[in-house]
Design a protein around this motif. Structure first.
Motif, PDB file in Angstrom:
ATOM      1  N   LEU A  98      45.737  21.747  70.534  1.00 20.89           N
ATOM      2  CA  LEU A  98      46.078  21.526  71.937  1.00 20.89           C
ATOM      3  C   LEU A  98      46.802  20.201  72.176  1.00 20.89           C
ATOM      4  O   LEU A  98      47.766  20.160  72.955  1.00 20.89           O
ATOM      5  N   PRO A  99      46.373  19.081  71.552  1.00 20.37           N
ATOM      6  CA  PRO A  99      47.122  17.838  71.768  1.00 20.37           C
ATOM      7  C   PRO A  99      48.581  17.929  71.339  1.00 20.37           C
ATOM      8  O   PRO A  99      49.465  17.342  71.979  1.00 20.37           O
ATOM      9  N   VAL A 100      48.837  18.685  70.254  1.00 20.11           N
ATOM     10  CA  VAL A 100      50.220  18.862  69.803  1.00 20.11           C
ATOM     11  C   VAL A 100      51.018  19.633  70.855  1.00 20.11           C
ATOM     12  O   VAL A 100      52.165  19.281  71.183  1.00 20.11           O
ATOM     13  N   ALA A 101      50.394  20.694  71.385  1.00 20.90           N
ATOM     14  CA  ALA A 101      51.068  21.480  72.411  1.00 20.90           C
ATOM     15  C   ALA A 101      51.322  20.640  73.665  1.00 20.90           C
ATOM     16  O   ALA A 101      52.385  20.732  74.288  1.00 20.90           O
ATOM     17  N   LEU A 102      50.349  19.792  74.018  1.00 17.89           N
ATOM     18  CA  LEU A 102      50.509  18.933  75.192  1.00 17.89           C
ATOM     19  C   LEU A 102      51.643  17.934  74.986  1.00 17.89           C
ATOM     20  O   LEU A 102      52.456  17.693  75.894  1.00 17.89           O
ATOM     21  N   PHE A 103      51.734  17.377  73.797  1.00 23.94           N
ATOM     22  CA  PHE A 103      52.790  16.405  73.506  1.00 23.94           C
ATOM     23  C   PHE A 103      54.168  17.061  73.555  1.00 23.94           C
ATOM     24  O   PHE A 103      55.139  16.480  74.049  1.00 23.94           O
ATOM     25  N   ALA A 104      54.235  18.304  73.026  1.00 21.42           N
ATOM     26  CA  ALA A 104      55.525  19.014  73.043  1.00 21.42           C
ATOM     27  C   ALA A 104      55.930  19.396  74.464  1.00 21.42           C
ATOM     28  O   ALA A 104      57.114  19.413  74.806  1.00 21.42           O
ATOM     29  N   TRP A 105      54.926  19.669  75.320  1.00 12.75           N
ATOM     30  CA  TRP A 105      55.207  20.112  76.680  1.00 12.75           C
ATOM     31  C   TRP A 105      55.464  18.944  77.633  1.00 12.75           C
ATOM     32  O   TRP A 105      56.377  18.977  78.439  1.00 12.75           O
ATOM     33  N   GLN A 106      54.676  17.886  77.481  1.00  9.64           N
ATOM     34  CA  GLN A 106      54.774  16.733  78.380  1.00  9.64           C
ATOM     35  C   GLN A 106      54.731  15.428  77.564  1.00  9.64           C
ATOM     36  O   GLN A 106      53.725  14.718  77.567  1.00  9.64           O
ATOM     37  N   GLU A 146      56.128  12.595  78.046  1.00 10.46           N
ATOM     38  CA  GLU A 146      55.985  11.392  78.868  1.00 10.46           C
ATOM     39  C   GLU A 146      54.533  11.183  79.306  1.00 10.46           C
ATOM     40  O   GLU A 146      54.088  10.052  79.468  1.00 10.46           O
ATOM     41  N   PHE A 147      53.793  12.279  79.438  1.00  9.37           N
ATOM     42  CA  PHE A 147      52.371  12.160  79.787  1.00  9.37           C
ATOM     43  C   PHE A 147      51.612  11.458  78.668  1.00  9.37           C
ATOM     44  O   PHE A 147      50.770  10.586  78.913  1.00  9.37           O
ATOM     45  N   VAL A 148      51.934  11.841  77.425  1.00 11.01           N
ATOM     46  CA  VAL A 148      51.282  11.204  76.277  1.00 11.01           C
ATOM     47  C   VAL A 148      51.645   9.732  76.210  1.00 11.01           C
ATOM     48  O   VAL A 148      50.795   8.870  75.942  1.00 11.01           O
ATOM     49  N   GLN A 149      52.891   9.426  76.476  1.00 12.32           N
ATOM     50  CA  GLN A 149      53.315   8.025  76.429  1.00 12.32           C
ATOM     51  C   GLN A 149      52.611   7.196  77.505  1.00 12.32           C
ATOM     52  O   GLN A 149      52.286   6.029  77.286  1.00 12.32           O
ATOM     53  N   ARG A 150      52.383   7.799  78.669  1.00 16.49           N
ATOM     54  CA  ARG A 150      51.643   7.081  79.717  1.00 16.49           C
ATOM     55  C   ARG A 150      50.218   6.795  79.277  1.00 16.49           C
ATOM     56  O   ARG A 150      49.659   5.734  79.592  1.00 16.49           O
ATOM     57  N   LYS A 151      49.627   7.718  78.529  1.00 17.91           N
ATOM     58  CA  LYS A 151      48.273   7.484  78.040  1.00 17.91           C
ATOM     59  C   LYS A 151      48.249   6.383  76.991  1.00 17.91           C
ATOM     60  O   LYS A 151      47.300   5.606  76.899  1.00 17.91           O
ATOM     61  N   ILE A 152      49.310   6.299  76.212  1.00 14.42           N
ATOM     62  CA  ILE A 152      49.396   5.231  75.215  1.00 14.42           C
ATOM     63  C   ILE A 152      49.458   3.869  75.897  1.00 14.42           C
ATOM     64  O   ILE A 152      48.975   2.858  75.376  1.00 14.42           O
ATOM     65  N   ALA A 153      50.024   3.843  77.101  1.00 14.44           N
ATOM     66  CA  ALA A 153      50.125   2.585  77.847  1.00 14.44           C
ATOM     67  C   ALA A 153      48.765   1.983  78.165  1.00 14.44           C
ATOM     68  O   ALA A 153      48.672   0.794  78.490  1.00 14.44           O
ATOM     69  N   TRP A 154      47.717   2.792  78.073  1.00 15.45           N
ATOM     70  CA  TRP A 154      46.373   2.252  78.296  1.00 15.45           C
ATOM     71  C   TRP A 154      46.033   1.147  77.292  1.00 15.45           C
ATOM     72  O   TRP A 154      45.195   0.298  77.551  1.00 15.45           O
ATOM     73  N   PHE A 155      46.690   1.183  76.123  1.00 13.00           N
ATOM     74  CA  PHE A 155      46.392   0.195  75.096  1.00 13.00           C
ATOM     75  C   PHE A 155      47.104  -1.130  75.339  1.00 13.00           C
ATOM     76  O   PHE A 155      46.935  -2.082  74.582  1.00 13.00           O
TER      77      PHE A 155
END
Length: 227
Positions: free
Chosen positions: A55-63, A65-74
């Motif tokens: 599922l995380p792979v599918a989420l990254f392929a679909w959105q 920018e959403f994953v990148q926003r989550k990375i910004a938490w760091f």
């Protein structure tokens, strides 16, 4: 493996007595076995864990920018330096965590039983019944007249497996009569009564083809075997 609630002593005695009565009218030998569950279904937990891991792979392929926003938490600094390698590393870590969480969340066998497809459970119960039949009844009577009634409590399923002589004379659909007698009791939580009713029906069916002869001896134990 977690154990389901087995039959009580009274229920076991009820089934054993039913076998004795049923065999009084036939040369057939009825073996009864009940087990808590027919399989650990660990592959079911593995399949769900793998599906969740994707599922995380599918989420990254679909959105992406959403994953990148989550990375910004760091932190902004880490986000500014995050390249393809860093993104893939983060994705790998998330996948591993998801896999482990789902895999260990499904450690109780009751959860795996709930998630296992009905067809899978039916195949596992049938396979286990055949295994027990080969050990406990097949070719263990002189005239090949053994029949096994097997019930798996966890799956709420039962199977009937007959030896060579009975199998060649009794069509498979006839065993449905015994199953009908069993199912209603089992669904109501009366497993012992269900097995006793099924044993009585099996005795009637087998006696039609193998009535009691004067020289018949009891070749297999009447007692219910609980595993």
């Amino acid at each position: 493996m977690a154990r389901a609630t087995g039959l009580s002593d009274a229920e076991r005695d009820l089934v054993s007595a039913a076998v004795t009565r049923a065999e009084a009218g036939t040369d057939g030998e009825i073996v009864t076995i009940v087990s808590d569950v027919s399989d650990a279904y660990r592959d079911v937990a593995l399949h769900y864990a793998i599906a969740a891991m994707l599922l995380p792979v599918a989420l990254f392929a679909w959105q992406p920018e959403f994953v990148q926003r989550k990375i910004a938490w760091f932190g902004p600094a880490w986000t500014a330096q995050a390249g393809v390698a860093e993104l893939l590393l983060a994705l790998f870590v998330v996948q591993a965590l998801v896999f482990l969480v789902v895999r260990f969340a499904l450690e109780p066998v009751s959860f795996r039983l709930t998630l296992a497809p009905e067809a899978t459970k039916r195949r596992r119960v049938r396979r286990r019944a055949v295994q027990y039949f080969k050990v406990g009844a097949e070719r263990r009577t002189v005239n090949r007249v053994g029949v096994l009634l097997y019930m798996s409590l966890g799956e709420h399923m039962a199977e009937i497996v007959a030896d060579e002589a009975i199998h060649t004379r009794v069509p498979p659909e006839r065993w449905g009569e015994a199953m009908v007698a069993l199912v209603g009791h089992v669904r109501a939580g009366r497993g012992g009564e269900g097995m006793a009713a099924a044993v009585a029906a099996i005795g009637v069916i087998v006696s039609e083809h193998f009535p009691k002869s004067d020289d018949d001896v009891n070749e297999l134990p009447d007692r219910l075997i609980q595993l």
